[in-house]
Scaffold this motif. Structure first.
Motif, PDB file in Angstrom:
ATOM      1  N   LEU A 203       8.332   9.702   9.624  1.00 16.26           N
ATOM      2  CA  LEU A 203       7.636   8.425   9.739  1.00 16.26           C
ATOM      3  C   LEU A 203       6.775   8.163   8.515  1.00 16.26           C
ATOM      4  N   ARG A 204       6.037   9.172   8.078  1.00 14.11           N
ATOM      5  CA  ARG A 204       5.187   8.997   6.910  1.00 14.11           C
ATOM      6  C   ARG A 204       5.999   8.688   5.661  1.00 14.11           C
ATOM      7  N   GLU A 205       7.132   9.374   5.504  1.00 13.23           N
ATOM      8  CA  GLU A 205       7.980   9.131   4.344  1.00 13.23           C
ATOM      9  C   GLU A 205       8.580   7.729   4.384  1.00 13.23           C
ATOM     10  N   ALA A 206       8.971   7.282   5.560  1.00 14.67           N
ATOM     11  CA  ALA A 206       9.544   5.941   5.691  1.00 14.67           C
ATOM     12  C   ALA A 206       8.532   4.870   5.300  1.00 14.67           C
ATOM     13  N   LEU A 207       7.306   5.024   5.767  1.00 14.88           N
ATOM     14  CA  LEU A 207       6.284   4.014   5.488  1.00 14.88           C
ATOM     15  C   LEU A 207       5.810   4.070   4.040  1.00 14.88           C
ATOM     16  N   SER A 208       5.589   5.269   3.529  1.00 16.43           N
ATOM     17  CA  SER A 208       5.038   5.390   2.178  1.00 16.43           C
ATOM     18  C   SER A 208       6.055   5.036   1.095  1.00 16.43           C
ATOM     19  N   GLY A 209       7.344   5.282   1.371  1.00 18.93           N
ATOM     20  CA  GLY A 209       8.365   5.012   0.371  1.00 18.93           C
ATOM     21  C   GLY A 209       9.100   3.711   0.553  1.00 18.93           C
ATOM     22  N   SER A 210       8.655   2.895   1.494  1.00 16.47           N
ATOM     23  CA  SER A 210       9.382   1.682   1.843  1.00 16.47           C
ATOM     24  C   SER A 210       9.568   0.747   0.642  1.00 16.47           C
ATOM     25  N   ARG A 211       8.478   0.407  -0.040  1.00 19.40           N
ATOM     26  CA  ARG A 211       8.579  -0.521  -1.165  1.00 19.40           C
ATOM     27  C   ARG A 211       9.402   0.073  -2.300  1.00 19.40           C
TER      28      ARG A 211
END
Length: 228
Positions: A203-211
């Motif tokens: 979840l953290r990787e998805a949100l932090s790397g989204s842009r």
């Protein structure tokens, strides 16, 4: 790209754990629409269901259906059909608009928690532009997080190397505020199979790397469309 199944339903089970089960009714569709059953003390709460001939037998393994939940304003799916069949209401967040009038079943509203379940209701998105009303469900006791739309695991959501991806329309402004502080043990999604290993990290990787990974995802999507 086949977005929805155009043949008969052929239920495939996903996401089984001691607190419930998930399924995909049309395994060959690109969007991989997934429904879930949350089992609490003999009651079963069904979220965003897509119906299939063998679904009632699967639900009966976990108990008696107590209610059907619509987690996204666009996810009416077969909620009213299932609710009518089991003689239960469809449950909507008290702030969700434009959905109740389109359902052929009684409607009940809930606020901060889904009644009698231990699941906290998370307002993930409630906006007019783009039109998007989405509620997540989170059980802190066992770490189960259900996100209907903002993140997913079908190919439509995933840039290369991702296990969990933010919806393409939300990539530039991912829903960090309602989700970033959670520490789920498992993440159930409305499109694709859930994440059961290192779910908090995913979840953290998805949100932090989204842009950062947005161009790669858009490029992948365009190539897929051009190849059909």
């Amino acid at each position: 790209m086949q977005l929805k199944g155009d043949g008969p339903a052929n239920l495939r089970e996903i996401d089984r754990w001691e607190g419930g089960v998930g399924w995909i009714a049309y395994p060959d569709e690109a969007m991989q629409r997934a429904g879930h059953a949350l089992a609490i003390d003999g009651d079963v709460w069904v979220v965003d269901p897509v119906d299939a001939p063998s679904l009632d037998g699967l639900l009966a393994e976990f108990g008696e259906v107590a209610g059907v939940v619509v987690g996204l304003d666009r996810h009416k799916r077969d909620a009213d059909l299932l609710a009518e069949r089991h003689d239960v209401p469809v449950y909507l967040p008290d702030w969700m608009t434009g959905v109740a009038s389109e359902l052929d079943a009684p409607v009940e509203r809930f606020s901060r928690r889904l009644p009698d379940t231990g699941y906290r209701a998370l307002t993930i998105k409630n906006s007019a532009v783009p039109p998007w009303q989405e509620v997540g469900l989170y059980c802190e006791e066992d770490g189960t997080l259900l996100v209907p739309e903002s993140v997913g695991t079908s190919e439509f959501f995933l840039a290369d190397g991702e296990r969990l991806g933010v919806h393409p329309m939300l990539r530039l402004l991912p829903p960090k505020r309602p989700l970033a502080g959670l520490r789920p043990n498992r993440i159930l999604v409305g499109h694709g199979a859930g994440v059961f290993e290192d779910a908090t990290a995913a979840l953290r990787e998805a949100l932090s790397g989204s842009r950062r990974r947005t161009p790669a995802l858009y490029g992948k999507t365009i190539r897929a469309l051009l190849s059909t």
